[in-house]
Design a protein around this motif. Structure first.
Motif, PDB file in Angstrom:
ATOM      1  N   ALA A   1      11.073   6.441  11.854  1.00  0.00           N
ATOM      2  CA  ALA A   1      11.412   5.063  11.156  1.00  0.00           C
ATOM      3  C   ALA A   1       9.989   3.715  10.625  1.00  0.00           C
ATOM      4  O   ALA A   1       9.735   3.770   9.795  1.00  0.00           O
ATOM      5  CB  ALA A   1      12.496   4.113  11.787  1.00  0.00           C
ATOM      6  N   GLN A   2       9.253   4.029  11.397  1.00  0.00           N
ATOM      7  CA  GLN A   2       8.646   3.543  11.294  1.00  0.00           C
ATOM      8  C   GLN A   2       7.292   4.668  10.753  1.00  0.00           C
ATOM      9  O   GLN A   2       6.159   4.044   9.885  1.00  0.00           O
ATOM     10  CB  GLN A   2       7.890   3.165  13.176  1.00  0.00           C
ATOM     11  CG  GLN A   2       8.025   2.549  13.863  1.00  0.00           C
ATOM     12  CD  GLN A   2       7.218   1.549  15.281  1.00  0.00           C
ATOM     13  OE1 GLN A   2       7.382   0.585  14.625  1.00  0.00           O
ATOM     14  NE2 GLN A   2       6.756   1.836  15.627  1.00  0.00           N
ATOM     15  N   GLU A   3       7.338   5.187  11.148  1.00  0.00           N
ATOM     16  CA  GLU A   3       6.199   6.624  10.252  1.00  0.00           C
ATOM     17  C   GLU A   3       6.404   6.083   8.671  1.00  0.00           C
ATOM     18  O   GLU A   3       5.871   6.224   7.609  1.00  0.00           O
ATOM     19  CB  GLU A   3       6.580   7.925  10.322  1.00  0.00           C
ATOM     20  CG  GLU A   3       5.912   7.886  11.692  1.00  0.00           C
ATOM     21  CD  GLU A   3       3.487   7.555  10.850  1.00  0.00           C
ATOM     22  OE1 GLU A   3       3.432   6.499  11.938  1.00  0.00           O
ATOM     23  OE2 GLU A   3       3.706   8.264  10.183  1.00  0.00           O
TER      24      GLU A   3
ATOM     25  N   ILE B   1       4.447   5.119   5.755  1.00  0.00           N
ATOM     26  CA  ILE B   1       4.052   6.143   4.549  1.00  0.00           C
ATOM     27  C   ILE B   1       4.456   5.276   3.082  1.00  0.00           C
ATOM     28  O   ILE B   1       3.564   5.320   2.253  1.00  0.00           O
ATOM     29  CB  ILE B   1       5.094   6.996   4.949  1.00  0.00           C
ATOM     30  CG1 ILE B   1       4.147   8.320   5.976  1.00  0.00           C
ATOM     31  CG2 ILE B   1       5.015   7.891   3.563  1.00  0.00           C
ATOM     32  CD1 ILE B   1       5.287   9.048   6.338  1.00  0.00           C
ATOM     33  N   VAL B   2       5.698   4.704   2.938  1.00  0.00           N
ATOM     34  CA  VAL B   2       6.011   3.367   1.740  1.00  0.00           C
ATOM     35  C   VAL B   2       5.540   2.859   1.656  1.00  0.00           C
ATOM     36  O   VAL B   2       4.922   2.296   0.704  1.00  0.00           O
ATOM     37  CB  VAL B   2       7.664   3.752   1.962  1.00  0.00           C
ATOM     38  CG1 VAL B   2       8.364   3.171   1.022  1.00  0.00           C
ATOM     39  CG2 VAL B   2       8.364   4.592   2.028  1.00  0.00           C
ATOM     40  N   PHE B   3       5.136   1.932   2.290  1.00  0.00           N
ATOM     41  CA  PHE B   3       4.423   0.304   2.480  1.00  0.00           C
ATOM     42  C   PHE B   3       2.783   1.006   3.069  1.00  0.00           C
ATOM     43  O   PHE B   3       2.461  -1.025   2.437  1.00  0.00           O
ATOM     44  CB  PHE B   3       4.931  -0.303   2.685  1.00  0.00           C
ATOM     45  CG  PHE B   3       7.282  -0.772   2.674  1.00  0.00           C
ATOM     46  CD1 PHE B   3       7.370  -1.178   1.333  1.00  0.00           C
ATOM     47  CD2 PHE B   3       7.800  -0.229   3.465  1.00  0.00           C
ATOM     48  CE1 PHE B   3       8.204  -1.693   1.042  1.00  0.00           C
ATOM     49  CE2 PHE B   3       9.505  -0.102   3.277  1.00  0.00           C
ATOM     50  CZ  PHE B   3       9.136  -0.791   2.123  1.00  0.00           C
ATOM     51  N   GLY B   4       2.812   1.915   3.375  1.00  0.00           N
ATOM     52  CA  GLY B   4       1.579   1.683   4.129  1.00  0.00           C
ATOM     53  C   GLY B   4       0.556   0.779   4.965  1.00  0.00           C
ATOM     54  O   GLY B   4       1.572   0.226   5.760  1.00  0.00           O
TER      55      GLY B   4
ATOM     56  N   GLY C   1       0.835  -0.819  -0.326  1.00  0.00           N
ATOM     57  CA  GLY C   1       0.040  -0.093   0.257  1.00  0.00           C
ATOM     58  C   GLY C   1       1.072   1.311   0.110  1.00  0.00           C
ATOM     59  O   GLY C   1       2.262   1.445  -0.471  1.00  0.00           O
ATOM     60  N   GLY C   2       0.351   1.942   0.363  1.00  0.00           N
ATOM     61  CA  GLY C   2       1.204   3.715   1.233  1.00  0.00           C
ATOM     62  C   GLY C   2       1.966   4.177  -0.533  1.00  0.00           C
ATOM     63  O   GLY C   2       1.054   3.894  -1.566  1.00  0.00           O
TER      64      GLY C   2
END
Lengths: 385, 313
Positions: free
Chosen positions: B122-124, B128-131, B62-63
């Motif tokens: 990093a979690q954010e 954002i990148v992977f959903g 996703g993301g």
């Protein structure tokens, strides 16, 4: 600081209300409490309804109450970390437990906002006293991690095994009753009062906010609170001069827990709900970020931190492009603050005003100790390490 | 309890203990030798899970990647097991140089706070990148069944002793052996131990403590990365798993006694056993039980099970 500043006042031969007078009064207890009361009165108006300002900020009234409650939380947390140097990564335990205690008392025993909030606060105080027995034998990282462990334990406990009582993820709903059976919290004001505070609930929360500020200032200014600071600076030396360090840490921990519990109770009155997510570690993490971002060890710092956090969560979050990145932005600014500027936003503001007043550092030279003394009071987060 | 369910029970305990151990061991070494407390260690686990996912599967994320079609390589599980630790090793080197080194001389609280901030950031980024929705690892066929054990055979009706859990436990045993051998037999291990005892003195004696420190930091990172792949094949992969694994791991490190490898191993085992017991006796207590264990242990022994142990023990 007083004598030096008075001296410089005479030297400059300035007007009756000079910067030095300002320096003198701005740290007095009465002024800080008064300022916080004014802040409460103007905050909602400026943020939500003032002509130009609030158009830019895009604020709304409901958010101001959330900010005030979390500011109380952050002030309570900051009393522990900023004053005593104990980093609690599990302060959600007080917030969440008080929430549940408040809601359960309201549902099963008696539902008056004042009484239930008081009960929530007392429960958090008791929890603080019990947890302190385990925690205060531990140092720095041990303390931080074990507070986190206790918080997580309570979270998972409330989540599953205690589900019949806490109703798990569904949470508990609490109706909002009038205070003492007379004062309707949902009552909307008209006229000037309506412009400023909108309703009684805001006043209710605001009054507690001012009360907590008064309490925290009192502690800071008292010899008792000074000992908290002494323990943070050097625990061994504090022991050697004959202080019962454990007792003072215990007091700091319990007071901090009680203030946090008050915030938890108010949250129930505000949202009419208590849920398990208030015990989650993320709540503890959020308040750490708020206090540090705003400025550790100060009074304005945690309040600013709470405001910034909820501004990002409530308003930046909804903006078109950067909305998606609000938490990332906050996390990065938090990291930057810890890394390069431990004084936080409030430290930045005080440094900027100092710079404005005195571009060449003249005042600092003339009044030397005076300005420095006041700075140490303002931005003591900087000398933590 | 039948024999089969006992075996299944043991493997639940051991595999959970293995995951915690793989993450906690890096934390513990770095904490014990470099006096650096690294919450960002969770980033390495998180990174391992996602890098492994990218290598192993043709995943649709996703993301920001939602329009990219299938972004994974689809090379399968074994390449992921081998390559991921290498990638995370490199990430560990970068982390040591950029994040850890500037903080070695600073307050423990500053380290804790900065690495906490980095972990959240990093979690954010991952979210954002992977959903934000979770993903499940494609588990290869040869790892999805129950294993046939010598003497006992296939435990009847116990999928818990599945091949994947056996793999996790075997790999962990091997890798923990490597760490112990590293400290006991190699010069680098000796240098780390010397640097831990007295970094200044070690430097005076001509030992370059810098590079061994970097090496064990990155080694711990690689372990966490591998744990990410293994953990991902047992549980869901979401952007929040870094924090989810780091909290119990830190608790285990503290419980075992900071810097004590023995303590970390024993702490992980205890956590795994308690986890498995709770799963059988009262499933609702599963996650709470680990924290309860830690609270009880630290109430009895405030400095952990093996306090003040020398690094490598």
């Amino acid at each position: 600081m007083s004598t030096d500043n008075v001296q410089s006042d005479v030297d400059e031969g300035s007007s009756r209300f000079s910067l030095a007078t300002w320096d003198r009064i701005k740290h007095t207890e009465r002024f800080i409490v008064l300022a916080s009361a004014c802040f409460v009165l103007l905050f909602s108006y400026l943020f939500g309804r003032a002509p130009v300002v609030s158009d830019v900020l895009r604020g709304y009234h409901g958010l101001t109450m959330t900010v005030l409650i979390w500011a109380i939380f952050a002030l309570g947390f900051n009393l522990l970390l900023g004053r005593t140097g104990l980093l609690s990564f599990g302060h959600a335990m007080f917030f969440g437990t008080a929430s549940y205690a408040t809601a359960l008392f309201a549902i099963h025993v008696f539902n008056d906002p004042l009484v239930i909030v008081l009960f929530g606060t007392l429960t958090a105080t008791a929890l603080g006293a019990v947890a302190a027995v385990i925690l205060l034998r531990l140092h720095t990282v041990y303390f931080a991690i074990v507070t986190l462990a206790i918080g997580q334990f309570l979270y998972f406990l409330a989540n599953n095994p205690l589900e019949p009582i806490t109703r798990g993820i569904n949470g508990l709903s609490v109706s909002r009753e009038p205070v003492l059976g007379i004062v309707e919290l949902d009552h909307q004001y008209g006229g000037l009062l309506g412009e400023l505070v909108v309703n009684n609930l805001y006043l209710f929360i605001g009054a507690f906010f001012v009360g907590v500020v008064a309490l925290v200032v009192r502690i800071r200014k008292s010899p008792y609170g000074l000992i908290f600071k002494a323990i943070r600076e050097n625990e061994t030396r504090s022991t050697f001069v004959g202080l019962d360090v454990w007792r003072y840490k215990f007091a700091a921990f319990v007071i901090s827990g009680a203030i946090t519990g008050l915030a938890g109770g108010l949250m129930v009155v505000h949202t009419q709900f208590a849920g398990v997510e208030r015990l989650y570690w993320a709540v503890s993490g959020d308040v750490v970020v708020m206090a540090v971002l705003g400025g550790l060890g100060t009074i304005a710092g945690p309040v600013i931190g709470a405001f910034v956090w909820f501004y990002f969560e409530g308003i930046v979050n909804g903006m078109p492009t950067i909305g998606n990145y609000w938490l990332l932005l906050l996390a990065l600014s938090f990291t930057t603050v810890v890394w390069v500027y431990p004084d936080g936003i409030w430290g930045l503001i005080t440094a900027a005003t100092r710079e404005l007043r005195d571009p060449e550092g003249l005042v600092a030279k003339v009044t030397g100790q005076g300005v420095d003394g006041s700075n140490a009071e303002e931005s003591e987060g900087g000398d933590r390490s | 309890m039948t024999l089969g369910s006992v075996v299944g029970f043991v493997f639940i305990a051991l595999s959970v203990a293995s995951l915690y151990l793989l993450v906690a061991i890096g934390l513990s070494i770095v904490f014990g030798s470099l006096k650096y407390v690294n919450m960002a260690h969770g980033v390495l686990y998180l990174g391992g899970a996602y890098v492994g996912l990218l290598i192993a599967s043709e995943e649709q994320f996703g993301g920001l990647l939602s329009d990219a079609g299938a972004v994974g390589l689809g090379w399968g599980f074994v390449p992921a097991l081998i390559l991921t630790p290498v990638v995370i090793f490199v990430l560990g080197v970068a982390m040591e140089r950029l994040l850890a080194k500037p903080f070695y001389d600073r307050d423990l609280l500053d380290q804790l706070l900065v690495t906490f901030g980095v972990l959240i950031a990093a979690q954010e980024v991952v979210a954002i990148v992977f959903g934000r929705t979770g993903t499940i690892y494609p588990r290869p066929e040869w790892l999805s069944g129950a294993i046939s054990l010598p003497v006992i055979g296939t435990p009847p009706g116990m999928a818990a002793a599945s091949s994947i859990r056996v793999l996790v436990v075997t790999l962990t045993l091997l890798l923990v052996g490597v760490i112990f051998a590293f400290f006991k037999y190699t010069d680098y291990g000796l240098a780390v131990r010397a640097g831990t005892e007295d970094a200044e003195m070690a430097r005076m004696l001509g030992i370059r403590v810098d590079r061994p420190f970097l090496l064990i930091f990155a080694l711990g990172a690689a372990y966490a990365g591998l744990a990410g792949v293994l953990g991902g094949s047992l549980f869901n992969v979401t952007s929040g798993i870094g924090m989810e694994i780091i909290i119990p791991s830190l608790v285990i490190v503290i419980m075992g006694g900071v810097g004590s490898l023995r303590g970390t191993v024993v702490g992980s085992l205890l956590a795994g056993i308690v986890f498995a017991v709770a799963t059988v006796v009262n499933p609702s207590m599963t996650q709470a039980s680990i924290y309860l264990l830690a609270i009880v242990v630290l109430t009895i022994r405030p400095s952990g099970i093996y306090p003040s142990a020398e690094i490598g023990q």
